[in-house]
Design a protein around this motif. Structure first.
Motif, PDB file in Angstrom:
ATOM      1  N   ASP A 163      -5.530  27.179  -5.465  1.00 31.63           N
ATOM      2  CA  ASP A 163      -5.885  27.014  -4.961  1.00 31.63           C
ATOM      3  C   ASP A 163      -6.395  25.448  -4.365  1.00 31.63           C
ATOM      4  O   ASP A 163      -6.630  24.644  -3.834  1.00 31.63           O
ATOM      5  CB  ASP A 163      -7.444  27.833  -4.248  1.00 31.63           C
ATOM      6  N   ASN A 164      -6.802  25.318  -5.925  1.00 34.11           N
ATOM      7  CA  ASN A 164      -6.751  23.973  -6.551  1.00 34.11           C
ATOM      8  C   ASN A 164      -5.965  22.885  -6.638  1.00 34.11           C
ATOM      9  O   ASN A 164      -4.909  23.337  -7.485  1.00 34.11           O
ATOM     10  CB  ASN A 164      -7.942  24.350  -7.245  1.00 34.11           C
ATOM     11  N   LYS A 165      -6.244  21.951  -5.701  1.00 33.99           N
ATOM     12  CA  LYS A 165      -4.386  20.819  -6.158  1.00 33.99           C
ATOM     13  C   LYS A 165      -4.359  20.688  -7.725  1.00 33.99           C
ATOM     14  O   LYS A 165      -3.617  20.456  -8.337  1.00 33.99           O
ATOM     15  CB  LYS A 165      -5.241  19.659  -4.840  1.00 33.99           C
ATOM     16  N   GLU A 166      -5.743  20.176  -8.273  1.00 30.34           N
ATOM     17  CA  GLU A 166      -5.209  20.121  -9.636  1.00 30.34           C
ATOM     18  C   GLU A 166      -4.657  20.887 -10.635  1.00 30.34           C
ATOM     19  O   GLU A 166      -3.908  20.620 -11.160  1.00 30.34           O
ATOM     20  CB  GLU A 166      -6.695  19.328 -10.247  1.00 30.34           C
ATOM     21  N   ASP A 167      -5.264  22.272 -10.347  1.00 28.37           N
ATOM     22  CA  ASP A 167      -4.492  23.616 -11.255  1.00 28.37           C
ATOM     23  C   ASP A 167      -3.318  23.495 -10.719  1.00 28.37           C
ATOM     24  O   ASP A 167      -2.453  23.680 -11.548  1.00 28.37           O
ATOM     25  CB  ASP A 167      -5.685  24.712 -11.309  1.00 28.37           C
ATOM     26  N   ALA A 168      -2.481  23.527  -9.738  1.00 32.23           N
ATOM     27  CA  ALA A 168      -1.352  23.382  -9.259  1.00 32.23           C
ATOM     28  C   ALA A 168      -0.252  22.282  -9.436  1.00 32.23           C
ATOM     29  O   ALA A 168       0.470  22.639 -10.455  1.00 32.23           O
ATOM     30  CB  ALA A 168      -1.465  23.129  -7.526  1.00 32.23           C
ATOM     31  N   ILE A 169      -1.080  21.500  -9.921  1.00 27.94           N
ATOM     32  CA  ILE A 169      -0.145  20.415 -10.190  1.00 27.94           C
ATOM     33  C   ILE A 169      -0.353  20.766 -11.806  1.00 27.94           C
ATOM     34  O   ILE A 169       0.994  20.030 -12.670  1.00 27.94           O
ATOM     35  CB  ILE A 169      -1.447  19.049 -10.714  1.00 27.94           C
ATOM     36  N   LEU A 170      -1.185  20.712 -12.573  1.00 28.25           N
ATOM     37  CA  LEU A 170      -1.076  21.123 -14.195  1.00 28.25           C
ATOM     38  C   LEU A 170      -0.123  21.983 -14.222  1.00 28.25           C
ATOM     39  O   LEU A 170       0.638  22.635 -15.474  1.00 28.25           O
ATOM     40  CB  LEU A 170      -2.790  21.401 -13.775  1.00 28.25           C
ATOM     41  N   HIS A 171      -0.706  22.943 -13.457  1.00 28.44           N
ATOM     42  CA  HIS A 171       1.248  24.358 -14.006  1.00 28.44           C
ATOM     43  C   HIS A 171       1.652  24.522 -13.674  1.00 28.44           C
ATOM     44  O   HIS A 171       3.256  24.776 -13.427  1.00 28.44           O
ATOM     45  CB  HIS A 171       0.464  25.636 -13.441  1.00 28.44           C
ATOM     46  N   SER A 172       2.400  23.442 -12.313  1.00 26.88           N
ATOM     47  CA  SER A 172       3.307  22.949 -12.033  1.00 26.88           C
ATOM     48  C   SER A 172       4.496  22.188 -13.016  1.00 26.88           C
ATOM     49  O   SER A 172       5.613  22.241 -12.805  1.00 26.88           O
ATOM     50  CB  SER A 172       3.535  21.975 -11.561  1.00 26.88           C
ATOM     51  N   ARG A 173       3.477  21.831 -14.298  1.00 29.26           N
ATOM     52  CA  ARG A 173       4.301  21.596 -15.915  1.00 29.26           C
ATOM     53  C   ARG A 173       5.398  22.639 -16.404  1.00 29.26           C
ATOM     54  O   ARG A 173       6.383  22.192 -17.007  1.00 29.26           O
ATOM     55  CB  ARG A 173       3.447  20.765 -16.718  1.00 29.26           C
TER      56      ARG A 173
END
Length: 189
Positions: A163-173
């Motif tokens: 839900d959190n965009k920062e988490d999504a970006i972090l885990h897209s790594r």
């Protein structure tokens, strides 16, 4: 030979055999009891057995690796973050991006507004299907996630959505790490 020399020879042979057999026995026990990580380097959840998405009729001229997402009925923040993540991962592949594609699987109940946006954007390839086919492909696997499928249309890895965009970006790594690894190891696609 005296009895002391015989005892020393037997002891030496016993120590020699033990030195070679003990590590083998300990390794066997460790493997049988799953005492260590078995060299898994993937960041996503490995799907075993792999899911066959051949019934989705995803046709490509060239075989490609696929980043795929099932568009839900209501596209929440996690849905928007997932779509953003797969587009960013695909862009981050650089010169290897032509070996992979981003698929958005849509069915009759999918969010129409988000589906229209996905159809307009060149980085997504929208594949229309029905709920029954999705259930057949994903069986008991939760479809709320991002998936990687190989060139033979086998879904092999799953990543959670955030839900959190920062988490999504972090885990897209993690996704980027895995897709780069399979592209490096694969000669197909």
């Amino acid at each position: 030979m005296s009895s002391d020399e015989k005892a020393t020879n037997k002891r030496t042979i016993f120590i020699f055999i033990t030195a070679f057999m003990l590590p083998v026995i300990l390794a066997k026990i460790a493997l049988d009891n799953n005492w260590f990580n078995q060299a898994a380097t993937n960041k996503g959840e490995l799907i075993q057995p792999a899911l066959d998405m051949g019934t989705l009729q995803v046709k490509s001229v060239d075989p490609k690796w696929k980043l795929l997402y099932v568009l839900p009925e209501k596209c929440t923040e996690s849905c928007k973050n997932a779509l953003y993540s797969i587009a960013q991962v695909h862009s981050a592949l650089g010169k290897e991006r032509n070996r992979a594609e981003t698929l958005v699987l849509a069915f009759a109940g999918s969010d129409t507004e988000q589906l229209a946006l996905a159809n307009e954007q060149a980085e997504y390839r929208v594949v229309n299907t029905n709920e029954e086919t999705l259930k057949q492909v994903f069986k008991d696997t939760d479809i709320q996630g991002i998936f990687i499928a190989d060139t033979l249309n086998n879904i092999i890895l799953r990543y959670p959505v955030y839900d959190n965009k920062e988490d999504a970006i972090l885990h897209s790594r993690d996704m980027l790490f895995d897709i780069r690894k399979v592209l490096k190891l694969s000669r197909i696609g």
